[in-house]
Design a protein around this motif. Sequence first.
Motif, PDB file in Angstrom:
ATOM      1  N   UNK A  94       0.842  -1.200   0.000  1.00 44.02           N
ATOM      2  CA  UNK A  94       0.000   0.000   0.000  1.00 44.02           C
ATOM      3  C   UNK A  94       0.876   1.248   0.000  1.00 44.02           C
ATOM      4  N   UNK A  95       1.941   1.236   0.791  1.00 44.26           N
ATOM      5  CA  UNK A  95       2.857   2.381   0.823  1.00 44.26           C
ATOM      6  C   UNK A  95       3.528   2.563  -0.535  1.00 44.26           C
ATOM      7  N   UNK A  96       3.991   1.480  -1.124  1.00 46.24           N
ATOM      8  CA  UNK A  96       4.667   1.572  -2.420  1.00 46.24           C
ATOM      9  C   UNK A  96       3.706   2.111  -3.473  1.00 46.24           C
ATOM     10  N   UNK A  97       2.497   1.591  -3.521  1.00 47.80           N
ATOM     11  CA  UNK A  97       1.536   2.027  -4.538  1.00 47.80           C
ATOM     12  C   UNK A  97       1.170   3.498  -4.378  1.00 47.80           C
ATOM     13  N   UNK A  98       1.254   4.015  -3.184  1.00 47.39           N
ATOM     14  CA  UNK A  98       0.984   5.436  -2.960  1.00 47.39           C
ATOM     15  C   UNK A  98       1.951   6.296  -3.770  1.00 47.39           C
ATOM     16  N   UNK A  99       3.174   5.815  -3.942  1.00 53.30           N
ATOM     17  CA  UNK A  99       4.179   6.568  -4.695  1.00 53.30           C
ATOM     18  C   UNK A  99       4.151   6.254  -6.190  1.00 53.30           C
ATOM     19  N   UNK A 100       3.353   5.289  -6.595  1.00 53.22           N
ATOM     20  CA  UNK A 100       3.271   4.904  -8.003  1.00 53.22           C
ATOM     21  C   UNK A 100       1.919   5.271  -8.606  1.00 53.22           C
ATOM     22  N   UNK A 101       1.212   6.174  -7.971  1.00 55.99           N
ATOM     23  CA  UNK A 101      -0.147   6.517  -8.366  1.00 55.99           C
ATOM     24  C   UNK A 101      -0.352   6.927  -9.813  1.00 55.99           C
ATOM     25  N   UNK A 102       0.606   7.594 -10.450  1.00 53.37           N
ATOM     26  CA  UNK A 102       0.406   8.072 -11.813  1.00 53.37           C
ATOM     27  C   UNK A 102       1.017   7.198 -12.891  1.00 53.37           C
ATOM     28  N   UNK A 103       1.487   6.026 -12.526  1.00 55.28           N
ATOM     29  CA  UNK A 103       2.172   5.159 -13.490  1.00 55.28           C
ATOM     30  C   UNK A 103       1.179   4.566 -14.480  1.00 55.28           C
ATOM     31  N   UNK A 104       1.549   4.625 -15.763  1.00 55.48           N
ATOM     32  CA  UNK A 104       0.778   3.956 -16.810  1.00 55.48           C
ATOM     33  C   UNK A 104       1.382   2.578 -17.026  1.00 55.48           C
ATOM     34  N   UNK A 162       1.511  -1.165 -19.051  1.00 54.31           N
ATOM     35  CA  UNK A 162       2.704  -1.770 -18.460  1.00 54.31           C
ATOM     36  C   UNK A 162       3.818  -0.744 -18.277  1.00 54.31           C
ATOM     37  N   UNK A 163       4.656  -1.010 -17.271  1.00 52.75           N
ATOM     38  CA  UNK A 163       5.773  -0.131 -16.950  1.00 52.75           C
ATOM     39  C   UNK A 163       6.985  -0.977 -16.601  1.00 52.75           C
ATOM     40  N   UNK A 164       8.159  -0.498 -17.015  1.00 55.53           N
ATOM     41  CA  UNK A 164       9.370  -1.219 -16.662  1.00 55.53           C
ATOM     42  C   UNK A 164       9.936  -0.688 -15.345  1.00 55.53           C
ATOM     43  N   UNK A 165      10.982  -1.361 -14.883  1.00 57.73           N
ATOM     44  CA  UNK A 165      11.569  -1.008 -13.586  1.00 57.73           C
ATOM     45  C   UNK A 165      11.981   0.455 -13.540  1.00 57.73           C
ATOM     46  N   UNK A 166      12.606   0.954 -14.586  1.00 53.47           N
ATOM     47  CA  UNK A 166      13.084   2.332 -14.532  1.00 53.47           C
ATOM     48  C   UNK A 166      11.935   3.329 -14.456  1.00 53.47           C
ATOM     49  N   UNK A 167      10.824   3.039 -15.113  1.00 57.78           N
ATOM     50  CA  UNK A 167       9.648   3.920 -15.020  1.00 57.78           C
ATOM     51  C   UNK A 167       9.088   3.920 -13.602  1.00 57.78           C
ATOM     52  N   UNK A 168       9.098   2.772 -12.953  1.00 58.72           N
ATOM     53  CA  UNK A 168       8.614   2.681 -11.577  1.00 58.72           C
ATOM     54  C   UNK A 168       9.512   3.463 -10.627  1.00 58.72           C
ATOM     55  N   UNK A 169      10.825   3.305 -10.800  1.00 60.81           N
ATOM     56  CA  UNK A 169      11.783   4.018  -9.956  1.00 60.81           C
ATOM     57  C   UNK A 169      11.643   5.524 -10.165  1.00 60.81           C
ATOM     58  N   UNK A 170      11.561   5.954 -11.419  1.00 57.70           N
ATOM     59  CA  UNK A 170      11.412   7.384 -11.715  1.00 57.70           C
ATOM     60  C   UNK A 170      10.136   7.952 -11.103  1.00 57.70           C
ATOM     61  N   UNK A 171       9.039   7.205 -11.230  1.00 53.83           N
ATOM     62  CA  UNK A 171       7.764   7.667 -10.672  1.00 53.83           C
ATOM     63  C   UNK A 171       7.846   7.789  -9.155  1.00 53.83           C
ATOM     64  N   UNK A 172       8.468   6.812  -8.518  1.00 56.81           N
ATOM     65  CA  UNK A 172       8.603   6.853  -7.060  1.00 56.81           C
ATOM     66  C   UNK A 172       9.436   8.053  -6.632  1.00 56.81           C
TER      67      UNK A 172
END
Length: 63
Positions: free
Chosen positions: A8-18, A20-30
């Motif tokens: 739940x905490x992690x997803x809070x920081x990934x709220x705007x991710x489209x 499919x997403x790769x690892x780097x997109x997830x890290x950047x979004x966070x």
Amino acid sequence: MSEPQNPIEVQRYLGGVDYPADRSALVDAARDSGAPNDVVSALEALADTSYDSPTAVSEALAR
């Protein structure tokens, strides 16, 4: 990663991710969302693959 992250905490920081997403997109979004270092580190430790949903990210973090 020393201990599993709270999904739940992690997803809070990934709220705007489209997905499919790769690892780097997830890290950047966070980072852009101001995630703490432990969350960013956990995402950086994920396999460099495409994640098709928030659930897929949570499952990968739990491993």
